[in-house]
Design an enzyme around this catalytic site. Structure first.
Site, PDB file in Angstrom:
ATOM      1  N   ARG A   1      78.499   8.919  65.103  1.00 31.71           N
ATOM      2  CA  ARG A   1      78.294   9.644  66.364  1.00 31.71           C
ATOM      3  C   ARG A   1      77.428   8.860  67.347  1.00 31.71           C
ATOM      4  O   ARG A   1      77.608   8.978  68.555  1.00 31.71           O
ATOM      5  CB  ARG A   1      77.671  11.011  66.087  1.00 31.71           C
ATOM      6  CG  ARG A   1      78.697  11.974  65.538  1.00 31.71           C
ATOM      7  CD  ARG A   1      78.108  13.336  65.331  1.00 31.71           C
ATOM      8  NE  ARG A   1      79.153  14.305  65.093  1.00 31.71           N
ATOM      9  CZ  ARG A   1      78.953  15.488  64.531  1.00 31.71           C
ATOM     10  NH1 ARG A   1      77.742  15.845  64.175  1.00 31.71           N
ATOM     11  NH2 ARG A   1      79.951  16.313  64.353  1.00 31.71           N
TER      12      ARG A   1
ATOM     13  N   GLY B   1      84.175  22.188  65.783  1.00 30.82           N
ATOM     14  CA  GLY B   1      84.299  23.476  66.475  1.00 30.82           C
ATOM     15  C   GLY B   1      84.790  23.313  67.905  1.00 30.82           C
ATOM     16  O   GLY B   1      85.633  24.081  68.384  1.00 30.82           O
TER      17      GLY B   1
ATOM     18  N   GLY C   1      85.319  18.061  61.138  1.00 27.59           N
ATOM     19  CA  GLY C   1      84.347  17.195  60.478  1.00 27.59           C
ATOM     20  C   GLY C   1      84.838  16.666  59.147  1.00 27.59           C
ATOM     21  O   GLY C   1      84.751  15.467  58.869  1.00 27.59           O
TER      22      GLY C   1
ATOM     23  N   LYS D   1      89.003  28.169  55.550  1.00 29.62           N
ATOM     24  CA  LYS D   1      89.156  29.550  56.002  1.00 29.62           C
ATOM     25  C   LYS D   1      90.212  29.736  57.082  1.00 29.62           C
ATOM     26  O   LYS D   1      90.278  28.975  58.035  1.00 29.62           O
ATOM     27  CB  LYS D   1      87.827  30.054  56.585  1.00 29.62           C
ATOM     28  CG  LYS D   1      86.779  30.318  55.529  1.00 29.62           C
ATOM     29  CD  LYS D   1      85.426  30.590  56.153  1.00 29.62           C
ATOM     30  CE  LYS D   1      85.315  32.013  56.683  1.00 29.62           C
ATOM     31  NZ  LYS D   1      83.960  32.277  57.210  1.00 29.62           N
TER      32      LYS D   1
HETATM   33  P1  ADP Z   1      87.295  20.573  58.790  1.00 28.93           P
HETATM   34  O1  ADP Z   1      85.802  20.285  58.742  1.00 28.93           O
HETATM   35  O2  ADP Z   1      88.114  19.319  58.767  1.00 28.93           O
HETATM   36  O3  ADP Z   1      87.662  21.507  59.904  1.00 28.93           O
HETATM   37  P2  ADP Z   1      87.022  22.720  56.885  1.00 28.93           P
HETATM   38  O4  ADP Z   1      85.542  22.696  57.073  1.00 28.93           O
HETATM   39  O5  ADP Z   1      87.776  23.863  57.406  1.00 28.93           O
HETATM   40  O6  ADP Z   1      87.659  21.350  57.425  1.00 28.93           O
HETATM   41  O7  ADP Z   1      87.351  22.648  55.324  1.00 28.93           O
HETATM   42  C1  ADP Z   1      86.908  21.611  54.507  1.00 28.93           C
HETATM   43  C2  ADP Z   1      86.529  22.108  53.167  1.00 28.93           C
HETATM   44  O8  ADP Z   1      87.596  22.828  52.590  1.00 28.93           O
HETATM   45  C3  ADP Z   1      86.215  20.964  52.230  1.00 28.93           C
HETATM   46  O9  ADP Z   1      84.870  21.100  51.814  1.00 28.93           O
HETATM   47  C4  ADP Z   1      87.172  21.152  51.067  1.00 28.93           C
HETATM   48  O10 ADP Z   1      86.560  20.948  49.820  1.00 28.93           O
HETATM   49  C5  ADP Z   1      87.549  22.602  51.194  1.00 28.93           C
HETATM   50  N1  ADP Z   1      88.833  22.869  50.555  1.00 28.93           N
HETATM   51  C6  ADP Z   1      90.044  22.430  50.926  1.00 28.93           C
HETATM   52  N2  ADP Z   1      90.982  22.858  50.078  1.00 28.93           N
HETATM   53  C7  ADP Z   1      90.348  23.595  49.128  1.00 28.93           C
HETATM   54  C8  ADP Z   1      90.775  24.322  47.995  1.00 28.93           C
HETATM   55  N3  ADP Z   1      92.051  24.367  47.655  1.00 28.93           N
HETATM   56  N4  ADP Z   1      89.829  24.999  47.285  1.00 28.93           N
HETATM   57  C9  ADP Z   1      88.541  24.941  47.628  1.00 28.93           C
HETATM   58  N5  ADP Z   1      88.081  24.279  48.689  1.00 28.93           N
HETATM   59  C10 ADP Z   1      88.964  23.601  49.443  1.00 28.93           C
HETATM   60 MG    MG Z   2      84.153  21.419  57.959  1.00 24.99          MG
END
Ligand code: ADP
Ligand code: MG
Length: 410
Positions: A54, A390, A367, A214
């Site tokens: 960053r 976000g 992230g 989520k």
């Molecule tokens: P980003 O930061 O790219 O937007 P998120 O924060 O929504 O992504 O999600 C990332 C997290 O989701 C990671 O910590 C990963 O371990 C978790 N994750 C992805 N698939 C699974 C799964 N099947 N079961 C549990 N955790 C998961």
């Molecule tokens: Mg994340």
């Protein structure tokens, strides 16, 4: 190579705000909001920046300001400090920035106040002062007008290059912008251009890959892309809420109960949409969330009790990679599985490799997805790797970002 391949991400999309390139900054003090919310390692006094991505992302704007003879005052938040937690001081950030720009960088003893104002007025052309963690001031997240006015005394011009914080209406991202001529930094502009290019006029077909933890985090993005994308491909823990909404058992997989209803609502909307909506049809299971968990592949999606789905299966990964290959535009947010655990990283890696190899225009936000792309060494192959989790989601949903809205129109 198609005509659009030749167009750099920075030149795509729309941007209605005035750029720092057009600001008159010579001999002036520029208060620049940057996103130096970086991971730190070690403890005071040996605290260090763990990953400086960053900080590097803000260098083009900082270098431009130096070349133009501005005195530079940088402000950022760092973590979520309780009070003045010394572990979240900007000191290690100022040190790392000094190494990157190869000149001294001073650290202010506070965010605002008379002493800081004096320091800002003593800065010569091209010199840099980093303010303390903006969240040391309780007024920061409340967008307190008094704090915004105090910040405005530290510069003659304001530049916002903190795309990652642009979805927050805080004193350093929004409030202060109303007191000074307020311009967009180079990073913020490139972010908005790349993301709006995908959102508003994607070359088709547009494939959207969504994963992560989520449904609720990504609900707005799913709803928006049901209107505009050709295909939405779902992976990550998120898929289990869709399975539950369809009455499929998910064993011990991660499901947020509130997400099941949201997922059901989305499945209803899919029926009236021309967008294809793909869910995995094979999975990799673990008996617990750990790198040394027992692992097995499942040729369907009915997860038995005692097991949790931790990655998309190899057939699904190959299909998703194929869909990425066919797409002219790809947007990816959220890992396909628990990629931090090596036995469950294959799905995320397959998708990342497909995105990297795609001849289309590829944008990755989030992230953890960005961390995955970096970890696999594929960052240079992606057209745009967003620094904003976000903020990138809110922009994709079609929301206005307060940090961008507050800037002067071009
Ligand atoms: P980003 O930061 O790219 O937007 P998120 O924060 O929504 O992504 O999600 C990332 C997290 O989701 C990671 O910590 C990963 O371990 C978790 N994750 C992805 N698939 C699974 C799964 N099947 N079961 C549990 N955790 C998961
Ligand atoms: Mg994340």
């Amino acid at each position: 190579m198609s005509e659009t391949d030749a167009v750099k991400s920075s030149e795509r999309g729309t941007f209605a705000k005035a750029s720092v390139r057009d600001a008159d900054v010579a001999g002036k003090r520029v208060l620049a909001r940057v996103d130096f919310n970086v991971p730190l390692t070690g403890s005071v006094p040996d605290r260090r920046v763990g990953d400086d991505t960053r900080i590097r992302a803000a260098l083009p704007t900082i270098e431009l300001l130096r070349e133009r003879g501005a005195a530079i005052v940088l402000v950022s938040h760092l973590g979520r400090p309780d009070d003045h937690d010394p572990e979240l001081s900007m000191a290690p950030v100022a040190v790392r920035l000094g190494e990157l720009v190869e000149s001294p960088v001073a650290l202010a003893p506070a965010v605002v106040g008379e002493e800081v104002e004096t320091l800002s007025r003593r800065l010569g052309a091209g010199e840099i002062l980093v303010l303390e963690n903006s969240r040391y001031e309780p007024g920061e997240t409340k967008n307190d007008p008094g704090l915004a006015a105090a910040l405005a005394k530290l510069g003659d011009v304001y530049v916002d290059d903190a795309f990652g914080a642009a979805h927050r209406a805080h004193a350093t991202t929004e409030g202060v912008a109303h007191h000074l001529p307020a311009y967009a930094g180079l990073l913020l502009e490139r972010e908005v251009r790349a993301l709006t290019a995908v959102r508003d006029h994607p070359e088709r077909p547009l494939a959207v890959l969504l994963g992560g933890a989520k449904v609720s985090d990504k609900l707005g993005v799913i709803e928006r892309f049901l209107e505009t994308a050709d295909r939405i491909l779902i992976g990550g823990a998120m898929c289990f809420s869709f399975f539950r909404a369809q009455g499929i058992g998910t064993g011990d997989s991660l499901v947020h109960e509130d997400d099941i209803e949201l997922a059901g609502r989305i499945l209803e909307r899919v029926k009236g949409s021309s967008c294809e909506f793909w869910l995995p049809h094979d999975l990799v299971l673990g008996d617990r969330f750990a790198a040394d968990a027992e692992r097995r592949e499942l040729d369907n999606t009915a997860v038995p009790d005692g097991w949790m789905g931790l990655d998309i299966g190899p057939k699904t990964a190959a299909e998703y990679a194929g869909a990425v290959e066919e797409a002219a535009t790809v947007f990816w947010n959220g890992p396909m599985g628990a990629f931090e655990l090596e036995p469950f990283a294959a799905g995320t890696r397959a998708v990342a490799e497909a995105v990297a190899a795609s001849p289309g225009f590829t944008v990755v936000g989030g992230g953890d997805s960005a961390a995955a792309v970096n970890e696999f060494g594929l960052a240079a192959e992606v057209d745009w790797l967003s620094t904003g989790g976000g903020a990138s989601l809110e922009l994709m949903e079609g929301k206005d970002l307060p940090g961008v809205e507050a800037l002067i129109d071009a």
